[in-house]
Write a protein that holds these residues in place. Sequence first.
Motif, PDB file in Angstrom:
ATOM      1  N   ASP A  89       0.835  -1.192   0.000  1.00 54.31           N
ATOM      2  CA  ASP A  89       0.000   0.000   0.000  1.00 54.31           C
ATOM      3  C   ASP A  89       0.877   1.253   0.000  1.00 54.31           C
ATOM      4  OD1 ASP A  89      -1.519   2.268   1.577  1.00 54.31           O
ATOM      5  OD2 ASP A  89      -3.077   0.908   0.839  1.00 54.31           O
ATOM      6  N   PHE A  90       0.576   2.170  -0.886  1.00 55.66           N
ATOM      7  CA  PHE A  90       1.419   3.361  -1.069  1.00 55.66           C
ATOM      8  C   PHE A  90       1.484   4.210   0.193  1.00 55.66           C
ATOM      9  CE2 PHE A  90       1.923   7.841  -2.401  1.00 55.66           C
ATOM     10  CZ  PHE A  90       3.153   7.750  -3.032  1.00 55.66           C
ATOM     11  N   TYR A  91       0.386   4.254   0.947  1.00 50.13           N
ATOM     12  CA  TYR A  91       0.313   5.147   2.096  1.00 50.13           C
ATOM     13  C   TYR A  91       0.669   4.459   3.420  1.00 50.13           C
ATOM     14  CZ  TYR A  91      -2.041   8.025  -1.359  1.00 50.13           C
ATOM     15  OH  TYR A  91      -2.329   8.732  -2.494  1.00 50.13           O
ATOM     16  N   THR A  92       0.157   3.261   3.635  1.00 51.57           N
ATOM     17  CA  THR A  92       0.386   2.575   4.914  1.00 51.57           C
ATOM     18  C   THR A  92       1.611   1.668   4.892  1.00 51.57           C
ATOM     19  OG1 THR A  92      -0.945   0.611   4.375  1.00 51.57           O
ATOM     20  CG2 THR A  92      -2.109   2.545   5.247  1.00 51.57           C
ATOM     21  N   LYS A  93       2.071   1.303   3.686  1.00 51.82           N
ATOM     22  CA  LYS A  93       3.201   0.376   3.486  1.00 51.82           C
ATOM     23  C   LYS A  93       2.875  -1.052   3.942  1.00 51.82           C
ATOM     24  CE  LYS A  93       5.562   3.679   1.757  1.00 51.82           C
ATOM     25  NZ  LYS A  93       5.660   3.762   0.275  1.00 51.82           N
ATOM     26  N   GLN A  94       1.599  -1.325   4.186  1.00 53.53           N
ATOM     27  CA  GLN A  94       1.187  -2.681   4.533  1.00 53.53           C
ATOM     28  C   GLN A  94       0.904  -3.473   3.260  1.00 53.53           C
ATOM     29  OE1 GLN A  94       1.292  -3.787   7.819  1.00 53.53           O
ATOM     30  NE2 GLN A  94       2.273  -1.766   7.921  1.00 53.53           N
ATOM     31  N   ILE A  95       0.975  -4.804   3.369  1.00 59.28           N
ATOM     32  CA  ILE A  95       0.766  -5.664   2.203  1.00 59.28           C
ATOM     33  C   ILE A  95      -0.709  -5.972   2.018  1.00 59.28           C
ATOM     34  CG2 ILE A  95       1.328  -7.886   1.146  1.00 59.28           C
ATOM     35  CD1 ILE A  95       3.652  -5.886   1.375  1.00 59.28           C
ATOM     36  N   GLN A  96      -1.159  -5.863   0.779  1.00 54.79           N
ATOM     37  CA  GLN A  96      -2.538  -6.186   0.435  1.00 54.79           C
ATOM     38  C   GLN A  96      -2.562  -7.300  -0.607  1.00 54.79           C
ATOM     39  OE1 GLN A  96      -5.306  -3.069  -0.529  1.00 54.79           O
ATOM     40  NE2 GLN A  96      -4.397  -1.616   0.898  1.00 54.79           N
ATOM     41  N   PHE A  97      -3.581  -8.146  -0.509  1.00 53.18           N
ATOM     42  CA  PHE A  97      -3.785  -9.234  -1.458  1.00 53.18           C
ATOM     43  C   PHE A  97      -5.138  -9.041  -2.124  1.00 53.18           C
ATOM     44  CE2 PHE A  97      -1.339 -10.708   2.155  1.00 53.18           C
ATOM     45  CZ  PHE A  97      -0.258 -11.367   1.576  1.00 53.18           C
ATOM     46  N   ASN A  98      -5.185  -9.295  -3.426  1.00 56.41           N
ATOM     47  CA  ASN A  98      -6.463  -9.187  -4.134  1.00 56.41           C
ATOM     48  C   ASN A  98      -6.608 -10.313  -5.147  1.00 56.41           C
ATOM     49  OD1 ASN A  98      -7.864  -6.528  -3.330  1.00 56.41           O
ATOM     50  ND2 ASN A  98      -5.766  -5.864  -3.710  1.00 56.41           N
ATOM     51  N   ASP A  99      -7.766 -10.942  -5.111  1.00 54.66           N
ATOM     52  CA  ASP A  99      -8.103 -11.958  -6.104  1.00 54.66           C
ATOM     53  C   ASP A  99      -8.567 -11.246  -7.370  1.00 54.66           C
ATOM     54  OD1 ASP A  99      -8.782 -14.701  -6.974  1.00 54.66           O
ATOM     55  OD2 ASP A  99     -10.848 -13.944  -6.913  1.00 54.66           O
ATOM     56  N   LEU A 100      -7.986 -11.616  -8.517  1.00 51.72           N
ATOM     57  CA  LEU A 100      -8.278 -10.910  -9.761  1.00 51.72           C
ATOM     58  C   LEU A 100      -8.559 -11.884 -10.894  1.00 51.72           C
ATOM     59  CD1 LEU A 100      -5.326  -8.348  -9.652  1.00 51.72           C
ATOM     60  CD2 LEU A 100      -7.707  -7.850  -9.090  1.00 51.72           C
ATOM     61  N   SER A 101      -9.382 -11.466 -11.838  1.00 53.70           N
ATOM     62  CA  SER A 101      -9.552 -12.226 -13.073  1.00 53.70           C
ATOM     63  C   SER A 101      -8.476 -11.759 -14.056  1.00 53.70           C
ATOM     64  CB  SER A 101     -10.950 -12.022 -13.665  1.00 53.70           C
ATOM     65  OG  SER A 101     -11.175 -10.661 -13.959  1.00 53.70           O
ATOM     66  N   TYR A 102      -8.185 -12.592 -15.055  1.00 52.74           N
ATOM     67  CA  TYR A 102      -7.033 -12.299 -15.908  1.00 52.74           C
ATOM     68  C   TYR A 102      -7.126 -10.976 -16.671  1.00 52.74           C
ATOM     69  CZ  TYR A 102      -3.163 -12.494 -19.048  1.00 52.74           C
ATOM     70  OH  TYR A 102      -2.009 -12.165 -19.709  1.00 52.74           O
ATOM     71  N   PRO A 103      -8.280 -10.572 -17.189  1.00 54.58           N
ATOM     72  CA  PRO A 103      -8.314  -9.274 -17.887  1.00 54.58           C
ATOM     73  C   PRO A 103      -7.793  -8.124 -17.027  1.00 54.58           C
ATOM     74  CG  PRO A 103     -10.310 -10.489 -18.350  1.00 54.58           C
ATOM     75  CD  PRO A 103      -9.581 -11.270 -17.296  1.00 54.58           C
ATOM     76  N   PHE A 104      -8.089  -8.149 -15.725  1.00 54.53           N
ATOM     77  CA  PHE A 104      -7.615  -7.080 -14.847  1.00 54.53           C
ATOM     78  C   PHE A 104      -6.135  -7.246 -14.515  1.00 54.53           C
ATOM     79  CE2 PHE A 104     -12.248  -7.365 -13.678  1.00 54.53           C
ATOM     80  CZ  PHE A 104     -12.609  -6.278 -14.469  1.00 54.53           C
ATOM     81  N   VAL A 105      -5.674  -8.486 -14.480  1.00 51.26           N
ATOM     82  CA  VAL A 105      -4.238  -8.723 -14.342  1.00 51.26           C
ATOM     83  C   VAL A 105      -3.509  -8.116 -15.533  1.00 51.26           C
ATOM     84  CG1 VAL A 105      -2.432 -10.502 -14.389  1.00 51.26           C
ATOM     85  CG2 VAL A 105      -4.445 -10.814 -12.946  1.00 51.26           C
ATOM     86  N   GLU A 106      -4.059  -8.307 -16.716  1.00 51.92           N
ATOM     87  CA  GLU A 106      -3.437  -7.773 -17.924  1.00 51.92           C
ATOM     88  C   GLU A 106      -3.387  -6.247 -17.879  1.00 51.92           C
ATOM     89  OE1 GLU A 106      -3.486  -8.493 -22.749  1.00 51.92           O
ATOM     90  OE2 GLU A 106      -5.137  -9.267 -21.537  1.00 51.92           O
ATOM     91  N   ILE A 107      -4.431  -5.630 -17.366  1.00 50.38           N
ATOM     92  CA  ILE A 107      -4.440  -4.173 -17.238  1.00 50.38           C
ATOM     93  C   ILE A 107      -3.326  -3.713 -16.298  1.00 50.38           C
ATOM     94  CG2 ILE A 107      -5.722  -2.247 -16.207  1.00 50.38           C
ATOM     95  CD1 ILE A 107      -8.261  -3.413 -17.389  1.00 50.38           C
ATOM     96  N   ILE A 108      -3.179  -4.386 -15.166  1.00 53.36           N
ATOM     97  CA  ILE A 108      -2.132  -4.021 -14.203  1.00 53.36           C
ATOM     98  C   ILE A 108      -0.746  -4.167 -14.827  1.00 53.36           C
ATOM     99  CG2 ILE A 108      -1.030  -4.682 -12.019  1.00 53.36           C
ATOM    100  CD1 ILE A 108      -3.846  -5.482 -11.029  1.00 53.36           C
ATOM    101  N   LEU A 109      -0.542  -5.281 -15.535  1.00 50.38           N
ATOM    102  CA  LEU A 109       0.760  -5.504 -16.172  1.00 50.38           C
ATOM    103  C   LEU A 109       1.047  -4.444 -17.219  1.00 50.38           C
ATOM    104  CD1 LEU A 109       0.642  -9.397 -16.599  1.00 50.38           C
ATOM    105  CD2 LEU A 109       1.903  -8.087 -14.890  1.00 50.38           C
ATOM    106  N   LYS A 110       0.034  -4.119 -18.039  1.00 49.79           N
ATOM    107  CA  LYS A 110       0.211  -3.103 -19.068  1.00 49.79           C
ATOM    108  C   LYS A 110       0.485  -1.732 -18.443  1.00 49.79           C
ATOM    109  CE  LYS A 110      -0.425  -5.402 -22.940  1.00 49.79           C
ATOM    110  NZ  LYS A 110       0.653  -5.505 -23.950  1.00 49.79           N
ATOM    111  N   ALA A 111      -0.221  -1.437 -17.354  1.00 48.99           N
ATOM    112  CA  ALA A 111      -0.035  -0.141 -16.698  1.00 48.99           C
ATOM    113  C   ALA A 111       1.394   0.017 -16.195  1.00 48.99           C
ATOM    114  CB  ALA A 111      -1.024   0.001 -15.541  1.00 48.99           C
ATOM    115  N   ASN A 112       1.993  -1.083 -15.754  1.00 50.84           N
ATOM    116  CA  ASN A 112       3.358  -1.023 -15.228  1.00 50.84           C
ATOM    117  C   ASN A 112       4.419  -1.105 -16.320  1.00 50.84           C
ATOM    118  OD1 ASN A 112       3.686  -0.970 -12.104  1.00 50.84           O
ATOM    119  ND2 ASN A 112       1.868  -2.208 -12.465  1.00 50.84           N
TER     120      ASN A 112
END
Length: 246
Positions: free
Chosen positions: A178-201
């Motif tokens: 997390d950008f503000y708290t520096k704590q770790i977050q986990f999220n279950d995602l479907s592949y289209p949204f994984v692809e968006i995250i990868l493309k964004a980075n």
Amino acid sequence: MDNKTFSLQTDLALYCRTGLYEPQTSIQEHTFHYRRLVYNVIKDTLRRAFPMTRKLIGKRRWKKMVMHFFEYHKCQTPQVWKLPQEFSDYYQQVNFPFKKKFSFLVTLLQYEWLEIEVFMMEDLPIDEFSIEKKSQEDRIIPNPEIKILSTEYPVHLKNGKEITEEDKGQYFVSVHRDFYTKQIQFNDLSYPFVEIILKANEGCFSRKDFIELLAKYDSDREKIMKLYQDFEQFALQNTIFLGYQI
């Protein structure tokens, strides 16, 4: 470092791992304590790193795994916090007798290690951003401190003791800091949204680019736009996306 010093360090490391061939040291009566101290450091580090794995396989199996790792693995990292990665890799290489019983244990070890890896990773450079969007063409600034784990079992969704072969499928989980708290977050995602995250980075992309990407998965334009809008809000709220390029 001279050859004599290196040889003593090598001999002492072997003794600490196996308890055999005690080397000659400056204070011989203290030498046997080294093995206990080193083992306790490794044992405590792994215990803290893999609470879910320990609970799943039980104390007896866990103790055997740790001792096997301690005695036979030549650690490569001088940094104690990285030992869990070597332990996870070591499990994949060794034919432990209970591997068939816990078919998803490789994934669980990777999952627990990722939490440590992301938490301890160096701060990555991030472009300046604004949380206010001025237009639909504003480019997204993603959070680069993120890893994506692809897995056949829902280790992030179910208690390990409740996972069966019927759960086997395709799952994706994001692990980010997390950008503000520096704590770790986990999220279950479907592949289209994984692809968006990868493309964004991979570079800066706008809402239009991501909607076009989602169009590969559904021809209903209105539905796609709603899906992306909901995901963007979710990603911003969870600091997977940080904001918009200034």
